[in-house]
Enzyme design. Structure first.
Site, short mmCIF file in Angstrom:
data_model
loop_
_atom_site.label_atom_id
_atom_site.label_comp_id
_atom_site.label_asym_id
_atom_site.label_seq_id
_atom_site.Cartn_x
_atom_site.Cartn_y
_atom_site.Cartn_z
CG HIS A 82 40.88 74.55 38.23
ND1 HIS A 82 41.17 73.20 38.17
CD2 HIS A 82 40.23 74.74 39.40
CE1 HIS A 82 40.73 72.61 39.25
NE2 HIS A 82 40.15 73.52 40.03
CG ASP B 112 45.81 69.47 47.27
OD1 ASP B 112 45.19 70.14 48.11
OD2 ASP B 112 45.27 68.95 46.29
NE ARG C 205 40.60 71.38 52.63
CZ ARG C 205 40.59 71.82 51.38
NH1 ARG C 205 41.56 71.48 50.54
NH2 ARG C 205 39.63 72.60 50.95
CB SER D 94 43.51 72.71 47.78
OG SER D 94 43.15 71.60 47.02
CE LYS E 153 44.58 70.27 43.44
NZ LYS E 153 43.47 69.60 44.09
N1 URA Z 1 39.16 71.37 44.43
C1 URA Z 1 40.42 71.17 44.89
O1 URA Z 1 41.29 70.71 44.18
N2 URA Z 1 40.67 71.53 46.16
C2 URA Z 1 39.74 72.05 47.00
O2 URA Z 1 40.05 72.36 48.12
C3 URA Z 1 38.43 72.23 46.50
C4 URA Z 1 38.18 71.88 45.19
#
Ligand code: URA
Length: 439
Positions: A82, A161, A168, A183, A187
């Site tokens: 990621h 999220d 956010r 966050s 995932k």
């Molecule tokens: N990518 C995400 O999935 N969450 C964040 O808070 C920042 C970047």
């Protein structure tokens, strides 16, 4: 437990209990706590932070707000990667095939581009016919048979999220280490892989613009992954310059293909190889051998072949990979020329991403469509000497009227000097459960 008291507690800099964090996440997801109270709490977190236990607890609560993928039906170690998001970052299109070519499976859920950053799904969809919306059964089958598949995030992965991130985004509470770490990791954990390699960007094109902030973010994410029994490592990498030269979906697929054929830009090639080697290493291979294996997969073409297998299995027309001139290309082009002679000392990378979005390659809102053939290719990057009138970038768009403002904005993102700057290393640090290794 009153939300008012929880906000006040965090505003005063005290740590929240696991029970309080769970109550906020489940109450907000269920629509029982209004946006204004959660916004206030998020702002308090931005100022006061969260300790390791609170961050782990927040991740846990978001992870359990929805479904988690169970990949155990696919034999072998499953690895994921990621990136925290950048400009020109097409490494997933290179790393996933290289890792699969070395025998480690990649079952990847990716995202779309938003704002100045690109997304793997948009890039993949510029291959005609390729679908990222395939059934769970087909996804498993492709990973089992071909060793890799890349799909979009399914509907019910970490819904808390999804809601919190949208809030956010409009309340200036994105760039907080515990909020970003929880966050992303909620995932990644829900996506089910055994091994996770993170590419944490640092610099003007990244969420965290300082090296120390990025290392702190990397440490927080590695700690969350390891606490959940996933082997996790992070590379902290430079995003003060775009990665490679191409920015925009099909243009980036073209550059990824050239990289898998051994003809890619040096920065993109070396970062892709190192990310892939770290995935193999976490999957159990010695790091030296991992580096050697991924290099061989690049040189012998097996990585490129895996990308073709992935595209074919997901319905894509692989002729565009064999001959990238067949990829979508926007009809209107423009050249941005140097207004003076001198050395390019800095590029505001976020602005380069914004120029690509303006040309049609990105989206301002989640529901916007992207133009697969739009974007830009840099002919010169930071640190290079350029003569007046030389082409710095070539622009591609389907909206001819964007060429002039895009050129102007791109020129405004460049800084000039007489002497070449000292460039930061592409890979600044590697963070594992053992600590931080600076390069
Ligand atoms: N990518 C995400 O999935 N969450 C964040 O808070 C920042 C970047």
């Amino acid at each position: 437990m009153r939300m008012y008291d929880i906000i006040l507690k965090k505003r005063r800099g005290q740590a929240l209990s696991d029970e309080e964090i769970r109550a906020v996440v489940s109450g907000y997801t269920a629509g029982e706590i209004p946006d204004e109270q959660v916004s206030a709490l998020l702002m308090a977190v931005c100022f006061q932070g969260m300790d390791e236990r609170e961050t782990a607890s927040l991740t846990e609560a978001m992870l359990h707000s929805g479904d988690a993928a169970d990949l155990s039906a696919i034999p072998g170690v499953k690895a994921d990667k990621h990136s925290t998001g950048g400009v020109g970052d097409k490494t997933s299109l290179i790393v996933a095939p290289l890792v699969a070519a070395c025998g480690v499976k990649v079952a990847k859920m990716s995202g779309r581009g938003l704002g100045h950053t690109g997304g793997t799904l948009d890039k993949l969809e510029s291959i005609p016919g390729l679908s990222v919306n395939i059934s769970r059964e087909r996804f498993f089958e492709i990973v089992r048979d071909e060793g890799l598949a890349i799909i979009g995030q399914t509907g019910n992965i970490a819904p808390a999220d999804k809601k919190l991130y949208a809030l956010r985004d409009v309340t200036a509470t994105v760039d907080s280490v515990p909020l970003i770490a929880s966050s992303i990791m909620s995932k990644k954990l829900a996506a089910g892989s055994d091994v996770i390699v993170l590419d944490v960007k640092t610099g003007s094109g990244a969420f965290m613009q300082t090296l120390e902030g990025s290392i702190e973010l990397a440490k927080a994410m590695v700690s969350i992954g390891e606490r959940h029994g996933r082997r996790t490592a992070a590379l902290v990498t430079d995003m003060d310059r775009p990665l490679g030269c191409a920015v925009g979906n099909a243009l980036e697929v073209d550059e990824a293909v050239r990289t898998l054929r051994g003809e890619g830009p040096a920065d993109l090639t070396s970062l892709s190889l190192e990310l892939a080697a770290n995935m193999l290493h976490l999957a159990g291979m010695d790091i030296g051998e991992s580096r050697e294996r991924v290099r061989r997969a690049l040189e012998d073409g097996s990585g490129f072949w895996k990308l073709c297998r992935l595209a074919a299995a997901q319905g894509g027309d692989t002729r565009v990979l064999e001959d990238t001139s067949l990829l979508p290309r926007a009809p209107f082009t423009g050249e941005v020329r140097a207004p003076r002679s001198g050395c390019l000392t800095h590029m505001q990378t976020q602005e380069i991403g914004a120029v690509s979005a303006l040309l049609g390659a990105g989206r301002a809102r989640k529901e916007d469509a992207v133009d697969a053939g739009a974007g830009l290719v840099l002919r010169h990057k930071t640190g290079e000497y350029v003569r007046e009138g030389e082409v710095i970038a070539k622009l591609y768009t389907s909206r001819e009227e964007t060429l002039a403002p895009a050129s102007e904005r791109l020129l405004g993102a460049l800084e000039w000097g007489e002497a070449a700057p000292v460039l930061p290393p592409l890979i600044a640090a590697r963070v594992t459960r053992g600590g931080v290794e600076r390069y």
